[in-house]
Design an enzyme around this catalytic site. Structure first.
Site, PDB file in Angstrom:
ATOM      1  CG  HIS A 169      -1.882   0.875   1.988  1.00  0.00           C
ATOM      2  ND1 HIS A 169      -1.337   2.209   2.054  1.00  0.00           N
ATOM      3  CD2 HIS A 169      -2.901   1.130   1.188  1.00  0.00           C
ATOM      4  CE1 HIS A 169      -3.231   2.771   1.553  1.00  0.00           C
ATOM      5  NE2 HIS A 169      -3.684   2.142   1.772  1.00  0.00           N
ATOM      6  CD1 TRP A 170       5.525   3.167  -0.191  1.00  0.00           C
ATOM      7  CD2 TRP A 170       4.429   5.180  -0.214  1.00  0.00           C
ATOM      8  NE1 TRP A 170       6.599   4.499  -0.459  1.00  0.00           N
ATOM      9  CE2 TRP A 170       5.819   5.874  -0.159  1.00  0.00           C
ATOM     10  CE3 TRP A 170       3.290   6.574   0.028  1.00  0.00           C
ATOM     11  CZ2 TRP A 170       6.711   6.868  -0.425  1.00  0.00           C
ATOM     12  CZ3 TRP A 170       3.982   7.597  -0.290  1.00  0.00           C
ATOM     13  CH2 TRP A 170       5.359   7.622   0.084  1.00  0.00           C
ATOM     14  CG  ASP A 171       0.825   7.112   2.289  1.00  0.00           C
ATOM     15  OD1 ASP A 171       1.563   7.281   3.366  1.00  0.00           O
ATOM     16  OD2 ASP A 171      -0.163   8.246   2.207  1.00  0.00           O
ATOM     17  CG  LEU A 172      -2.238   0.456   5.823  1.00  0.00           C
ATOM     18  CD1 LEU A 172      -4.062   0.818   5.435  1.00  0.00           C
ATOM     19  CD2 LEU A 172      -2.266  -0.856   6.253  1.00  0.00           C
ATOM     20  CG  ASN A 209      -4.313   7.284   3.558  1.00  0.00           C
ATOM     21  OD1 ASN A 209      -5.313   8.348   2.985  1.00  0.00           O
ATOM     22  ND2 ASN A 209      -2.979   7.146   3.196  1.00  0.00           N
TER      23      ASN A 209
END
Length: 305
Positions: free
Chosen positions: A202-205, A209
């Site tokens: 996901h990279w931006d959890l 978010n």
């Protein structure tokens, strides 16, 4: 900036215009200028009606909508296409609603997406109990990274190689203490860079978010997918509501590392995220590294030793 459609006003916030101009220059200004026309096009194409005020982040404008044909609720998301955003519909299709918001429609030419309706007024950050919120993140993370990444996504291997190449110049622009942290993070990444992983990340959890949903209690939004090791996905949740207590930080790390498996690799790739953010700080002209991330890095470096 606004337009009328089915009796509603679509507003493009000035905050979005400023962030696009800051981070994307002329391309960002052109994107913002074109948003009213873009919104009108897809409201018509997909048979939608705006039902409330615009929502926005640093990079996107989201309109709450309903389908004219049946009144079903959804969200129309418009964003500038770049290396991060172009992977979003790819990842959402692969997850197909399992732990993440479901993709309903997508236009490849503009990156415009129609997403299932989630409750933007109830992000996971609204849960007061931080440990409970992080347990929810851990559960979602376990589901998301269980899936192999599809071909064509940006890869952690390429990202790591680029980061390591940038370290000497960046370290030379920092004070001795921060430069040492940057180099130590790079050393940890070098040990695992040959096996960058193949999971869908996901990279931006982070807590904002994750939104409350109807078909599940909570679902992740706004991924910036890449193919790589799940350990590279831990940092956003580790630094949410940052607590400098080493015991608390290690509790968080152990909770999240448990769901991705290999703790040694999780340490190394979390230090990789600190490295990535540090390199961006130097590129942006910051005088030093983020103090919270430096504190976390030192705790993980001590555990690694």
């Amino acid at each position: 900036m606004s337009l009328s459609k089915v009796g509603c006003v679509i507003h493009v916030p000035e905050e979005l215009a400023r962030s696009q101009a800051k981070y994307n220059g002329e391309a960002g200004r052109a994107f913002v200028a074109g948003l009213p026309v873009l919104a009108e096009e897809f409201l018509g194409r997909w048979g939608l009606r705006v039902t409330g005020p615009s929502m926005y982040g640093v990079a996107s404008l989201v309109l709450p909508v309903e389908r004219v044909a049946d009144g079903g609720r959804a969200a129309l998301k418009m964003q500038l296409l770049d290396d991060e955003s172009e992977g979003e519909p790819v990842g959402l299709r692969v997850w197909d609603g399992a732990g993440a918001v479901r993709l309903v429609e997508h236009d490849a030419g503009t990156g415009t997406m129609l997403l299932e309706w989630l409750d933007a007024a109830r992000p996971l950050s609204s849960v007061a109990d931080t440990r409970e919120a992080l347990r929810i993140v851990a559960g979602l993370l376990a589901r998301l990274v269980a899936v192999p990444a599809p071909p064509g996504l940006r890869t952690l291997g390429d990202i790591a190689a680029g980061m390591l190449a940038d370290v000497p110049e960046a370290a030379a622009r920092l004070g001795a203490a921060d430069a040492a942290v940057l180099r130590d993070c790079a050393a940890a990444v070098r040990e695992v860079a040959g096996e960058p992983g193949d999971r869908l990340l996901h990279w931006d959890l982070h807590l904002d978010n994750v939104l409350a949903a109807e078909r599940e209690p909570w679902l992740a939004i706004d991924p910036k997918p890449l193919a790589g090791d799940p350990g590279f996905d831990l940092l956003p949740a580790l630094t949410d509501r940052f607590d400098p207590d080493p015991a608390e930080l290690l509790w968080r790390f152990d909770l999240l590392a448990e769901v991705v498996g290999d703790r040694r690799r999780a340490v190394a790739w979390t230090l990789g995220r600190v490295l990535q953010n540090g390199l961006w700080d130097v590129e942006d002209g910051e005088p030093g590294l983020d103090e919270e991330q430096v504190a976390l890095a030192r705790i993980l470096l001590a555990r690694r030793a």
